[in-house]
Design an enzyme around this catalytic site. Structure first.
Site, PDB file in Angstrom:
ATOM      1  N   GLU A   1       0.870  -1.185   0.000  1.00 38.79           N
ATOM      2  CA  GLU A   1       0.000   0.000   0.000  1.00 38.79           C
ATOM      3  C   GLU A   1       0.899   1.224   0.000  1.00 38.79           C
ATOM      4  OE1 GLU A   1      -3.494   0.429   2.814  1.00 38.79           O
ATOM      5  OE2 GLU A   1      -2.868   2.527   2.593  1.00 38.79           O
TER       6      GLU A   1
ATOM      7  N   HIS B   1       2.326   4.563  -1.844  1.00 42.13           N
ATOM      8  CA  HIS B   1       1.695   5.507  -2.758  1.00 42.13           C
ATOM      9  C   HIS B   1       2.672   6.437  -3.456  1.00 42.13           C
ATOM     10  CE1 HIS B   1      -2.033   4.126  -1.044  1.00 42.13           C
ATOM     11  NE2 HIS B   1      -1.713   4.544   0.149  1.00 42.13           N
TER      12      HIS B   1
ATOM     13  N   HIS C   1      -9.104   1.272  -0.888  1.00 42.51           N
ATOM     14  CA  HIS C   1      -8.351   2.197  -0.035  1.00 42.51           C
ATOM     15  C   HIS C   1      -9.280   3.313   0.429  1.00 42.51           C
ATOM     16  CE1 HIS C   1      -5.483   5.416   0.929  1.00 42.51           C
ATOM     17  NE2 HIS C   1      -4.615   4.441   1.140  1.00 42.51           N
TER      18      HIS C   1
ATOM     19  N   ASP D   1       2.191   1.925   3.933  1.00 45.85           N
ATOM     20  CA  ASP D   1       1.431   3.150   3.623  1.00 45.85           C
ATOM     21  C   ASP D   1       2.379   4.333   3.459  1.00 45.85           C
ATOM     22  OD1 ASP D   1      -0.791   4.616   2.919  1.00 45.85           O
ATOM     23  OD2 ASP D   1      -1.794   4.461   4.854  1.00 45.85           O
TER      24      ASP D   1
HETATM   25 ZN    ZN Z   1      -2.724   4.358   1.952  1.00 45.18          ZN
END
Ligand code: ZN
Length: 320
Positions: free
Chosen positions: A12, A14, A160, A283
């Site tokens: 995850e 980004h 998400h 993340d």
């Molecule tokens: Zn995220």
């Protein structure tokens, strides 16, 4: 690299595409420069912080709100360019990066076609969608062509978070947003929004129509492993359409540890859905790599289970 007997894959993680962000009014908003520098970097800075922490592979995805805020007439062409540029970045470091497609969900058939193009031609591992599409949850039947195509391609859709619906924000959070801006984001609002979307997917019957559909949710399952027994029991009471919520959730959902490095939460998730459904993630850049990897390294799990969590389960689901 290879500080461990197994690789670490985080999924995850980004980035932002400048052209897409230029269509998302206010996206940069109050974001700090160090955060923006990291979101726009698909090279040295990102790789350096991966190396420092010991992250071998990032499965890259556009950050929220991605393609979900685009109108049906502009989304498909714009998102094609976004995915093509991501593929070019991955091609420069193919041993370190993989990709999830962005999708123009306001045009469901075009989104399904784009998913297929990204998987078949660009080698992407699935897609990530962010919150509501112009105010609507994606379990509405008009969006099911996307799920039909994901099932046919045997790739997962990663749900998400993004911001709650404006009416929800006004009713639930507005009076605390100035003092606690994260309350509508990672602290609570994102979680409610994404858990609601996951529950609605199960209620919608999409998994009866698409028995091999695979869904990923982050943040240790957005509270759902912890609440699975209660949701299941309540939905089994008289007056409901017959539905085995827990069995459906366990069959169709995978979760990641993104932004939630809680060992008790992980232990609950392992007991409720099984370790083979849990995949390590961070993340980045909203959450730093170091604390995530240190938490993973320190878990008191047998080596084989840690390897599955660190990368084995992701390799199996994403065919890496
Ligand atoms: Zn995220």
């Amino acid at each position: 690299m290879a500080r461990r007997p197994y690789p670490v894959i985080a999924l995850e993680e980004h980035y932002w595409d400048r052209e897409l962000v230029s269509h998302l009014s206010g996206a940069e908003g109050s974001r700090s420069k160090p955060l923006l520098d990291r979101l726009y970097d698909l090279g040295d800075l990102r790789l350096r912080e991966m190396d420092e922490a010991g992250v071998d592979v990032q499965v890259l995805s556009h950050g929220a709100p991605s393609g979900q805020k685009l109108a049906a007439d502009v989304g498909p062409a714009l998102i094609r360019g976004v995915n093509d540029r991501l593929a070019q970045a991955i091609a420069l470091n193919p041993s370190r990066f993989a990709g999830f497609a962005a999708l123009p969900t306001a045009a469901p058939e075009a989104a399904a076609d784009e998913l297929e193009r990204c998987v078949r031609e660009l080698g992407f591992k699935g897609a990530m969608v962010h919150g509501l599409t112009n105010g609507e949850f994606l379990d509405l039947p008009k969006y099911w062509p996307i799920f039909a195509r994901a099932e046919a391609l045997d790739v997962p859709i990663y749900f998400h978070p993004s911001f709650p619906h404006p009416d929800v924000t006004a009713a639930y959070y507005k009076d605390y947003m100035d003092d606690f801006p994260m309350v509508i984001r990672a602290a609570w609002g994102y979680t409610v929004e994404t858990a609601t979307q996951a529950i609605r997917l199960v209620l919608s019957g999409v998994f009866e129509q698409h028995p091999n559909l695979k869904i990923v949710i982050g943040h240790m399952g957005e509270t759902l492993p912890y609440l699975l027994w209660r949701i299941n029991q309540a939905l089994s009471r008289p007056g409901h359409r017959p539905l085995d919520f827990a069995a459906t959730f366990r069959k169709h959902f995978w979760i990641t540890t993104s932004g939630n490095f809680s060992t008790p939460a992980l232990e609950c998730a392992i007991k409720e859905i099984g370790l083979d459904r849990i995949m390590f993630s961070i993340d980045w850049p909203f959450v730093a790599n170091g604390p995530g990897v240190e938490w993973l390294d320190g878990l008191a799990l047998p080596e084989a289970e840690k390897a599955a969590l660190a990368s084995g389960n992701a390799k199996a689901l994403l065919k890496m």
